[in-house]
Structures are given as C-alpha cells and as structure tokens.
Design a protein around this motif. Structure first.
Motif, PDB file in Angstrom:
ATOM      1  N   ILE A 140       0.254  -0.929  -0.125  1.00  0.00           N
ATOM      2  CA  ILE A 140       0.014  -0.095   0.035  1.00  0.00           C
ATOM      3  C   ILE A 140       0.560   1.415   0.147  1.00  0.00           C
ATOM      4  CG2 ILE A 140      -1.965  -1.301   0.922  1.00  0.00           C
ATOM      5  CD1 ILE A 140      -0.842   0.115   3.399  1.00  0.00           C
ATOM      6  N   THR A 141      -0.197   2.831  -0.208  1.00  0.00           N
ATOM      7  CA  THR A 141       0.904   3.664  -0.160  1.00  0.00           C
ATOM      8  C   THR A 141       1.854   4.044   0.535  1.00  0.00           C
ATOM      9  OG1 THR A 141      -0.899   4.777  -1.432  1.00  0.00           O
ATOM     10  CG2 THR A 141       0.295   6.187   0.001  1.00  0.00           C
ATOM     11  N   ARG A 181      -0.930   3.687  14.126  1.00  0.00           N
ATOM     12  CA  ARG A 181      -0.333   3.041  15.464  1.00  0.00           C
ATOM     13  C   ARG A 181      -1.043   4.642  16.764  1.00  0.00           C
ATOM     14  NH1 ARG A 181       5.549   6.368  15.301  1.00  0.00           N
ATOM     15  NH2 ARG A 181       4.917   8.262  15.514  1.00  0.00           N
ATOM     16  N   THR A 182      -0.767   4.351  17.920  1.00  0.00           N
ATOM     17  CA  THR A 182      -0.576   4.587  19.112  1.00  0.00           C
ATOM     18  C   THR A 182       0.090   4.125  20.106  1.00  0.00           C
ATOM     19  OG1 THR A 182      -1.961   4.470  21.575  1.00  0.00           O
ATOM     20  CG2 THR A 182      -1.555   2.410  19.996  1.00  0.00           C
ATOM     21  N   ALA A 183       0.061   5.396  20.762  1.00  0.00           N
ATOM     22  CA  ALA A 183       1.303   5.515  21.979  1.00  0.00           C
ATOM     23  C   ALA A 183       1.243   5.455  22.970  1.00  0.00           C
ATOM     24  CB  ALA A 183       1.756   7.453  21.848  1.00  0.00           C
ATOM     25  N   GLU A 237       5.100  -0.751  15.602  1.00  0.00           N
ATOM     26  CA  GLU A 237       4.024  -0.133  16.085  1.00  0.00           C
ATOM     27  C   GLU A 237       2.900   0.232  14.677  1.00  0.00           C
ATOM     28  OE1 GLU A 237       5.257   3.252  18.514  1.00  0.00           O
ATOM     29  OE2 GLU A 237       6.605   4.611  16.863  1.00  0.00           O
ATOM     30  N   TRP A 238       3.049  -0.003  13.999  1.00  0.00           N
ATOM     31  CA  TRP A 238       2.261   0.165  12.163  1.00  0.00           C
ATOM     32  C   TRP A 238       1.520   0.369  12.157  1.00  0.00           C
ATOM     33  CZ3 TRP A 238       0.881   5.897  12.304  1.00  0.00           C
ATOM     34  CH2 TRP A 238       2.142   6.587  12.388  1.00  0.00           C
ATOM     35  N   VAL A 262       4.815  -2.189   8.884  1.00  0.00           N
ATOM     36  CA  VAL A 262       6.370  -1.860   7.918  1.00  0.00           C
ATOM     37  C   VAL A 262       6.907  -1.972   6.814  1.00  0.00           C
ATOM     38  CG1 VAL A 262       6.553   0.177   9.387  1.00  0.00           C
ATOM     39  CG2 VAL A 262       7.709  -2.151   9.777  1.00  0.00           C
ATOM     40  N   ASP A 263       6.719  -3.637   6.842  1.00  0.00           N
ATOM     41  CA  ASP A 263       7.520  -4.858   6.099  1.00  0.00           C
ATOM     42  C   ASP A 263       6.405  -5.241   4.815  1.00  0.00           C
ATOM     43  OD1 ASP A 263      10.015  -4.696   7.018  1.00  0.00           O
ATOM     44  OD2 ASP A 263       9.665  -6.696   8.576  1.00  0.00           O
ATOM     45  N   GLY A 264       5.445  -5.028   5.130  1.00  0.00           N
ATOM     46  CA  GLY A 264       4.415  -5.275   3.965  1.00  0.00           C
ATOM     47  C   GLY A 264       3.544  -5.476   3.981  1.00  0.00           C
TER      48      GLY A 264
END
Length: 278
Positions: A140-141, A181-183, A237-238, A262-264
């Motif tokens: 994705i984007t 994501r959340t902190a 975290e995303w 983050v890796d797909g």
C-alpha cells in the motif's frame, strides 16, 4: 467498529462506569481480570469498550495461554455477543483441541455478568518455508506519502482519540487506506507482543472508509464479528489497513481488509455488518 447503535458527541465522564486511571488501555487487576480506561471507550455508546482494544486484550491473553515456542497463532475469530461494557471485566482462556502441530485455543471476555466476546484461535506449528514463500497482496501507499487524518472528526469516543492516523491520497467513501498507531500500551506495566498490540487496532477497519456518515439521522453499521488470518507474524507499532466496504440490499454488509506492517502485507480481516437506520 463495535456493537450497538447511536453514536453521539459531548459525552461526560459522569456517564461512565468506574474506569482505570492511566495512560494505557487496560489495568491488570490479576487473575485474568482487567479494568478499561477512557482510551478503550467505544464509538457507538459512551459506556462500552471499543472492539479494537478489546480484541487486543484477548490476543494478549491468548499469547500467554500455555505458550509454545514452536507454534504461533495463525487465525483469530472473534464473535461479538453484545455490548462490551466498560470498567472491570474478566478474560478466561482454555485449550479446546491440543495437538503436536495444530491446536485450537479459546478465550471469553465477560463483562457486567455476561460473555461479551468469544474468540477462538488456531495455533500452528512453524517451520522454514522460505523456499516457497510468496505473497499476492499488493503493498500500500507508504505512510510518508499519506496525510494526517483526525478520525475524531467523524467518530466519538476515547479509543478513536487515542490514535495517530494517516490517510492515503486515493482514500474515498467505501474504499480506503490508512496507517494507524497508538502511543498507549495495551496493558499498564505489562509487555505485550507486537502482533497482539497490532491486533488491538484491526477492528478500526470498519470506520476508516465509511459508506455513509455514522450517527443520528443516518445508518448504523456495527460489525458482529472480526475474523483475522495471519500468513506472517507482524511486528512494529504501525498497522496499515487497505479495505473495501460493501452494503447489501437486505440490511447486511461486509468490511474486507488487507493488513500491513512496515515490511508489507501480513494478513487479512473480515467483518460482517448489520445495517440499521439510526
């Protein structure tokens, strides 16, 4: 997002049951008992939990249940049996089908004297399949090419306010791509695996590309289940969600999502919807 019907704004703290005080979603009370904070508050009613963090705490408990280093959870199916009351609740786990290479485990979340969520998970033995590994889901984007999005402009509730969200340029009604994501930790003072924390964000999918605006005078479209399949264990975290929302002609709809880290891409999620005039 979660069960039940009329989204509102301007909720007061006095309308809520006793909630934990902390910068996390849940307080661990011990013995499988937890207390939700304002960050776990749902979008349809002020006195309920959002299904997203509730599914995360269940994934957390399943990860702790008789863990085996040679196996991992590959599918979790959540059945939402009613409103998920905020405040204190209990999660119980058990092994339904033990085995050397395949196990079925189960969890129930009980709140306000009744089972609100029942989840079952297939835990499969792992092995090196890199020789034949392949993925057909498209990337994705990237988040860096997306725009910051404030979901609280469309949805009320503490859970939505707890998120950092980015929306892809091609995003539209019924078809969308976001990064979330959340902190906030899932459980205060307790380590949670990355994959379980990310499971605590997946149910957001039903609210990122709504076909109709939620709330009074429109339609409610709560999901009654959440089915997640993981062909790869995610990390980080995303959470990236690429989804499509379909409404049928007889009061039933479907939100279908491809899940990314983050890796797909790493898996898929499905949510069946009940469509109701609000």
């Amino acid at each position: 997002m979660t069960q039940q019907a009329s989204a509102q704004s301007g909720w007061s703290q006095q309308e809520l049951p006793e909630l934990a005080d902390g910068d996390f979603y849940y307080e661990d009370l011990g013995g499988g008992r937890f207390r939700s904070t304002i960050h776990a508050q749902g979008a349809w009613n002020p006195h309920e939990q959002h299904m997203a963090p509730a599914s995360g705490i269940i994934a957390h408990c399943l990860a702790l249940h008789e863990p085996r280093p040679d196996m991992r959870i590959a599918r979790i199916g959540y059945e939402i049996l009613g409103l998920i009351h905020a405040g204190e609740f209990e999660v119980t786990t058990r092994t339904v089908r033990p085995g050397k290479t395949i196990e079925l485990v189960e969890a129930e979340l009980t709140a306000n004297g009744r089972v609100a969520i029942r989840a079952s998970a297939w835990r499969l033995v792992t092995s090196d399949s890199s020789e034949v590994a392949a993925v057909e889901d498209a990337p994705i984007t990237p988040r860096q090419e997306c725009e910051r999005w404030d979901g609280a402009t469309e949805w009320p509730g503490g859970y939505i306010r707890s998120l950092e969200m980015y929306q892809a340029p091609h995003h539209r009604s019924g078809r969308g791509t976001v990064w979330i994501r959340t902190a906030h930790p899932l459980v205060g003072g307790v380590e949670t695996p990355d994959w379980a924390r990310l499971m605590g964000l997946v149910d957001t999918a039903n609210g990122i590309a709504t076909r109709v605006p939620p709330g009074a005078g429109s339609w409610a479209f709560p999901n009654v289940d959440l089915q997640i399949h993981l062909y790869r264990l995610p990390h980080g975290e995303w959470l990236g969600i690429d989804n499509a929302v379909s409404f049928g002609t007889d009061g039933i709809g479907l939100t279908s999502s491809v899940l990314h880290d983050v890796d797909g891409p790493f898996g898929r999620a499905e949510q069946i919807l009940t469509l109701r005039r609000s």
